[in-house]
Design an enzyme around this catalytic site. Structure first.
Site, mmCIF file in Angstrom:
data_model
loop_
_atom_site.group_PDB
_atom_site.id
_atom_site.type_symbol
_atom_site.label_atom_id
_atom_site.label_comp_id
_atom_site.label_asym_id
_atom_site.label_seq_id
_atom_site.Cartn_x
_atom_site.Cartn_y
_atom_site.Cartn_z
ATOM 1 N N GLU A 1 58.628 6.508 23.937
ATOM 2 C CA GLU A 1 59.137 7.744 24.528
ATOM 3 C C GLU A 1 58.753 7.777 25.995
ATOM 4 O O GLU A 1 57.659 7.350 26.368
ATOM 5 C CB GLU A 1 58.561 8.970 23.801
ATOM 6 C CG GLU A 1 58.995 10.307 24.390
ATOM 7 C CD GLU A 1 58.382 11.505 23.660
ATOM 8 O OE1 GLU A 1 58.515 12.631 24.163
ATOM 9 O OE2 GLU A 1 57.760 11.303 22.595
ATOM 10 N N GLU B 1 50.584 12.248 15.437
ATOM 11 C CA GLU B 1 51.079 11.204 16.324
ATOM 12 C C GLU B 1 49.900 10.381 16.843
ATOM 13 O O GLU B 1 48.882 10.943 17.243
ATOM 14 C CB GLU B 1 51.845 11.822 17.497
ATOM 15 C CG GLU B 1 52.969 12.754 17.053
ATOM 16 C CD GLU B 1 53.506 13.621 18.182
ATOM 17 O OE1 GLU B 1 53.337 13.239 19.360
ATOM 18 O OE2 GLU B 1 54.088 14.680 17.880
#
Length: 452
Positions: free
Chosen positions: A367, A242
């Site tokens: 997110e 990520e």
């Protein structure tokens, strides 16, 4: 004779007096130093003693000694960060048990543009963001810049053990609409607005990410924009890489900063947590940036976890960063590119199970964490804090979304799906044009009349 004696007495007295003066000055100097040291220690304990025991402070100090490596140069950034220029062969990654004899690798050939596809360029007015610490110094060749961890950083965590580790508890039940996007199942207050590929074979991904300064409402909440490179089974054996930017809560006396952020997950069966970002298919813990050994830095210009600057403004100038993650076809390491031509470093092939071969899926988007303070949805913003339909200069975007094929070629995503758990809180809209290729706007304010 008497006169010489008296002169000798005077000289002796003077010499003795000088010796006494020197001794006195030495004593005063020692006392001053002791006083300064005592004051310094007293200040530290005064700052923390209302909430931290001396034993915990001692443990924090010991932990800081382990993770903050000796530096060849230290740079104090205008935003308060301290950047240590650590010798490349002394960096934290090499503390990993699987990398004890690891030889730092030469950068591979970057993915080439597939000749069948357009070379996208942006004609819309957006600019490149960089890092704030560059304003006050640089690291010499042969070193890598590492943001120094402070006691305050650790005290923000639940414990020393939890510092830098990411807990993401996922529910055992998954609604059908989430089965194709396994990494974004809502759980433990985590909410998303993402675009994702279908299941396939991917050897990397690239995107340009708009950088904003979202408002964070509560402690232990965060807002991020990143991409996920995934492989394996969500239920038991997941690998992920990520990369993007993140903003999280900080202490009252420090500035909230938008930072370059990395994560990686490696699991080998449910219940195992043996390498990398310690995690059990997202059911245990993981950690950020360089706080778990594993990512090998090779560049002296980019500090993982350091602040990004400048930041986009509503209806004003727009700034973005380009992130590229791809697998070296020869050695299997996963490399990180930042900007147009800067290689930051790599995750060694030894760290992975499924990603040792290829990724099954790629995701891009935002997110947040919703702690539901006072029983209400958080007002923590995603992206710019505005919904996707507000468009350029107001909503946040990902543009020029591409994947890397098995022949080390970059090409546009053929099929891009979108998902948001609650579009009244945060949403996403994808599109395509000749300048931005595949792109989407996303984000939202969180708590509002339709998102109570």
């Amino acid at each position: 004779m008497e006169k010489r004696r008296r002169e000798g007495d005077v000289g002796g007295e003077f010499l003795g007096s000088c010796m006494d003066c020197s001794l006195l000055m030495f004593i005063i100097l020692v006392l001053l130093l002791e006083s300064t040291t005592a004051t310094s220690l007293e200040f530290n304990f005064t700052r923390y003693n209302t909430r931290v025991s001396s034993l915990k402070l001692a443990r924090i100090q010991e932990h800081l000694k382990k993770i903050n490596k000796p530096s060849a140069r230290t740079i104090e950034s205008v935003d308060g960060d301290i950047i240590d220029c650590v010798h490349m062969h002394k960096q934290p990654a090499l503390d990993h048990p699987l990398l004890k004899n690891h030889k730092i690798q030469v950068p591979p050939v970057r993915p080439k543009l597939d000749s069948r596809h357009r070379n996208y360029t942006s004609n819309i007015l957006s600019r490149r963001a960089w890092q704030t610490w560059h304003k006050t110094g640089h690291c010499p060749r042969g070193t890598v810049p590492i943001r120094r961890t402070s006691a305050d950083d650790i005290l923000r965590a639940k414990s020393i053990f939890h510092y830098g580790k990411k807990t993401v508890i996922r529910p055992t039940y998954r609604p059908a609409r989430f089965t194709e996007a396994p990494d974004v199942v809502s759980g433990n207050g985590h909410e998303h607005a993402i675009a994702y590929t279908g299941t396939g074979e991917y050897y990397g991904a690239k995107a340009t990410i708009n950088v904003w300064d979202p408002s964070i409402q509560m402690t232990n909440e965060f807002s991020l924009s990143q991409m996920w490179v995934l492989s394996g089974s969500f239920d038991s054996d997941l690998n992920s890489i990520e990369a993007g930017w993140q903003k999280e809560t900080n202490t009252e006396v420090e500035i909230l900063l938008v930072r370059l952020a990395l994560n990686f997950t490696v699991t080998a069966g449910l219940g195992s947590s043996h390498i990398g970002r310690l995690s059990d298919a997202y059911q245990a813990t993981g950690c950020y940036n360089l706080l778990c050994s594993g990512f090998v830095q090779t560049n002296s210009k980019i500090a993982i976890g350091a602040a990004i600057s400048p930041i986009s403004s509503y209806s004003g100038d727009q700034y973005d960063i380009t992130i590229l993650v791809w697998k070296d076809p020869k050695l299997g390491n996963w490399w990180l590119g930042f900007g147009d031509n800067t290689l930051v470093g790599y995750w060694p092939a030894e760290l992975f199970t499924h990603l040792a071969d290829h990724a099954d899926m790629v995701e891009w988007g935002g997110e947040i964490v919703n702690t539901k303070s006072s029983g209400k949805h958080t007002a923590t913003q995603m992206g710019s804090g505005h919904f996707a339909e507000d468009g350029f200069r107001q909503a946040s975007y990902f543009r020029n979304i591409e994947v890397v094929d098995s022949d080390n070629s970059l090409s546009p995503v053929q099929s891009l799906s979108t998902l948001a758990e609650d579009t009244n809180c945060y949403n996403i809209q994808s599109s395509y044009n000749t300048d931005w290729g595949n792109f989407f706007y996303f984000g939202g304010p969180g708590n509002n009349a339709q998102c109570p």
